[in-house]
Design a protein around this motif. Structure first.
Motif, PDB file in Angstrom:
ATOM      1  N   SER A  16      26.004  45.667   1.552  1.00 25.74           N
ATOM      2  CA  SER A  16      27.404  45.649   2.471  1.00 25.74           C
ATOM      3  C   SER A  16      28.165  46.148   1.162  1.00 25.74           C
ATOM      4  O   SER A  16      27.885  46.142   0.282  1.00 25.74           O
ATOM      5  CB  SER A  16      27.834  44.192   3.022  1.00 25.74           C
ATOM      6  N   LEU A  17      29.236  46.544   2.122  1.00 18.91           N
ATOM      7  CA  LEU A  17      30.576  46.799   1.419  1.00 18.91           C
ATOM      8  C   LEU A  17      32.091  46.893   2.287  1.00 18.91           C
ATOM      9  O   LEU A  17      31.755  46.866   3.026  1.00 18.91           O
ATOM     10  CB  LEU A  17      30.839  48.401   0.674  1.00 18.91           C
ATOM     11  N   ARG A  18      32.972  47.025   1.270  1.00 17.42           N
ATOM     12  CA  ARG A  18      34.266  46.832   1.837  1.00 17.42           C
ATOM     13  C   ARG A  18      35.006  47.411   1.421  1.00 17.42           C
ATOM     14  O   ARG A  18      35.915  47.743   0.555  1.00 17.42           O
ATOM     15  CB  ARG A  18      34.685  45.096   2.078  1.00 17.42           C
ATOM     16  N   LEU A  19      35.162  48.599   1.996  1.00 18.84           N
ATOM     17  CA  LEU A  19      36.708  49.273   1.846  1.00 18.84           C
ATOM     18  C   LEU A  19      37.879  48.456   2.300  1.00 18.84           C
ATOM     19  O   LEU A  19      38.394  48.029   3.292  1.00 18.84           O
ATOM     20  CB  LEU A  19      36.441  50.977   2.695  1.00 18.84           C
ATOM     21  N   SER A  20      38.710  49.303   1.526  1.00 19.47           N
ATOM     22  CA  SER A  20      40.585  48.763   1.594  1.00 19.47           C
ATOM     23  C   SER A  20      41.357  50.217   1.783  1.00 19.47           C
ATOM     24  O   SER A  20      41.106  51.378   0.705  1.00 19.47           O
ATOM     25  CB  SER A  20      40.553  47.898   0.343  1.00 19.47           C
ATOM     26  N   CYS A  21      42.317  50.344   1.763  1.00 15.08           N
ATOM     27  CA  CYS A  21      42.940  51.087   2.172  1.00 15.08           C
ATOM     28  C   CYS A  21      45.002  51.003   1.764  1.00 15.08           C
ATOM     29  O   CYS A  21      44.912  50.040   3.390  1.00 15.08           O
ATOM     30  CB  CYS A  21      43.298  52.139   3.003  1.00 15.08           C
ATOM     31  N   ALA A  22      45.442  50.420   0.954  1.00 20.06           N
ATOM     32  CA  ALA A  22      46.825  49.939   1.344  1.00 20.06           C
ATOM     33  C   ALA A  22      48.423  50.575   1.864  1.00 20.06           C
ATOM     34  O   ALA A  22      47.402  52.443   0.756  1.00 20.06           O
ATOM     35  CB  ALA A  22      47.117  49.301  -0.183  1.00 20.06           C
ATOM     36  N   ALA A  23      48.579  51.010   1.906  1.00 21.97           N
ATOM     37  CA  ALA A  23      49.716  51.608   2.793  1.00 21.97           C
ATOM     38  C   ALA A  23      51.258  50.981   2.337  1.00 21.97           C
ATOM     39  O   ALA A  23      51.531  49.929   2.401  1.00 21.97           O
ATOM     40  CB  ALA A  23      49.796  51.867   3.221  1.00 21.97           C
ATOM     41  N   PRO A  24      52.019  52.043   1.781  1.00 19.36           N
ATOM     42  CA  PRO A  24      54.341  51.534   2.217  1.00 19.36           C
ATOM     43  C   PRO A  24      53.540  50.607   3.031  1.00 19.36           C
ATOM     44  O   PRO A  24      53.470  50.932   4.428  1.00 19.36           O
ATOM     45  CB  PRO A  24      54.868  52.543   2.036  1.00 19.36           C
ATOM     46  N   LYS A  25      54.527  49.558   3.342  1.00 22.50           N
ATOM     47  CA  LYS A  25      54.589  48.967   4.159  1.00 22.50           C
ATOM     48  C   LYS A  25      55.787  49.573   5.699  1.00 22.50           C
ATOM     49  O   LYS A  25      54.963  49.011   6.715  1.00 22.50           O
ATOM     50  CB  LYS A  25      54.976  47.500   3.776  1.00 22.50           C
ATOM     51  N   ILE A  26      56.590  49.788   5.298  1.00 21.18           N
ATOM     52  CA  ILE A  26      56.939  50.501   6.959  1.00 21.18           C
ATOM     53  C   ILE A  26      55.979  51.771   7.409  1.00 21.18           C
ATOM     54  O   ILE A  26      55.481  51.334   8.190  1.00 21.18           O
ATOM     55  CB  ILE A  26      58.528  51.276   6.318  1.00 21.18           C
ATOM     56  N   PHE A  27      55.067  52.765   6.915  1.00 24.46           N
ATOM     57  CA  PHE A  27      53.748  53.259   7.240  1.00 24.46           C
ATOM     58  C   PHE A  27      53.211  52.746   7.900  1.00 24.46           C
ATOM     59  O   PHE A  27      53.014  53.219   8.344  1.00 24.46           O
ATOM     60  CB  PHE A  27      53.846  53.789   5.756  1.00 24.46           C
ATOM     61  N   PHE A  28      52.895  51.612   7.246  1.00 24.04           N
ATOM     62  CA  PHE A  28      51.933  51.135   7.957  1.00 24.04           C
ATOM     63  C   PHE A  28      51.904  50.050   9.021  1.00 24.04           C
ATOM     64  O   PHE A  28      52.237  50.368   9.903  1.00 24.04           O
ATOM     65  CB  PHE A  28      51.077  49.437   6.451  1.00 24.04           C
ATOM     66  N   VAL A  29      53.204  49.503   9.027  1.00 20.40           N
ATOM     67  CA  VAL A  29      52.885  48.628  10.725  1.00 20.40           C
ATOM     68  C   VAL A  29      54.265  49.647  11.915  1.00 20.40           C
ATOM     69  O   VAL A  29      53.696  49.373  12.648  1.00 20.40           O
ATOM     70  CB  VAL A  29      54.456  47.960  10.206  1.00 20.40           C
ATOM     71  N   MET A  30      54.178  51.045  11.186  1.00 19.36           N
ATOM     72  CA  MET A  30      54.505  51.835  12.762  1.00 19.36           C
ATOM     73  C   MET A  30      53.384  52.616  12.876  1.00 19.36           C
ATOM     74  O   MET A  30      53.967  53.196  13.397  1.00 19.36           O
ATOM     75  CB  MET A  30      55.460  52.764  11.812  1.00 19.36           C
ATOM     76  N   ASN A  31      52.008  52.543  12.222  1.00 18.78           N
ATOM     77  CA  ASN A  31      51.464  53.516  12.347  1.00 18.78           C
ATOM     78  C   ASN A  31      49.790  52.423  12.681  1.00 18.78           C
ATOM     79  O   ASN A  31      49.164  51.779  12.074  1.00 18.78           O
ATOM     80  CB  ASN A  31      50.990  54.763  10.992  1.00 18.78           C
ATOM     81  N   ASN A  32      49.162  53.380  13.466  1.00 18.57           N
ATOM     82  CA  ASN A  32      47.424  53.458  14.058  1.00 18.57           C
ATOM     83  C   ASN A  32      47.088  54.053  12.807  1.00 18.57           C
ATOM     84  O   ASN A  32      47.714  54.906  12.335  1.00 18.57           O
ATOM     85  CB  ASN A  32      47.468  54.011  14.849  1.00 18.57           C
TER      86      ASN A  32
END
Length: 115
Positions: A16-32
């Motif tokens: 198993s592995l877990r991948l992560s991807c962080a984004a700027p807050k406003i960008f993240f909450v506005m997008n699928n």
């Protein structure tokens, strides 16, 4: 905004592995958001997507093995991968998912599954 995936590595089949991807807050909450992968010699393909409200879709090849999730407090999307097989070997990318298709590609993270 370029989205940087992390968490890849070398794992044995069945692992198993877990991948992560962080984004700027406003960008993240506005997008699928979504995870995509590209194996050597193959086209990039969708692995899983998650809407702003948490609805998910998966490629048939990963259903039951991979789980996409998002943590809106941390502005991060995850891909939990289990029961990995050598066919899952690819560079994995996260992306924003628009009506016109995925975008905001950044550098992916390599996942290599050994048999």
């Amino acid at each position: 905004v370029q989205l940087q995936a992390s968490g890849g590595g070398l794992v044995q089949a069945g692992g198993s592995l877990r991948l992560s991807c962080a984004a700027p807050k406003i960008f993240f909450v506005m997008n699928n958001m979504g995870w995509y992968r590209q194996a050597p010699g193959k086209q990039r393909e969708m692995v899983a997507t998650i809407t702003k409200s948490g609805s998910t879709e998966y490629a048939d090849s990963v259903k039951g093995r991979f789980t996409i999730s998002r943590d809106n407090a941390k502005n991060t999307v995850f891909l939990q991968m289990s029961s990995l097989t050598p066919e899952d070997t690819a560079v994995y990318f996260c992306a924003a998912v628009y009506v016109s298709g995925p975008g905001n590609w950044g550098q992916g993270t390599q996942v290599t599954v050994s048999s």
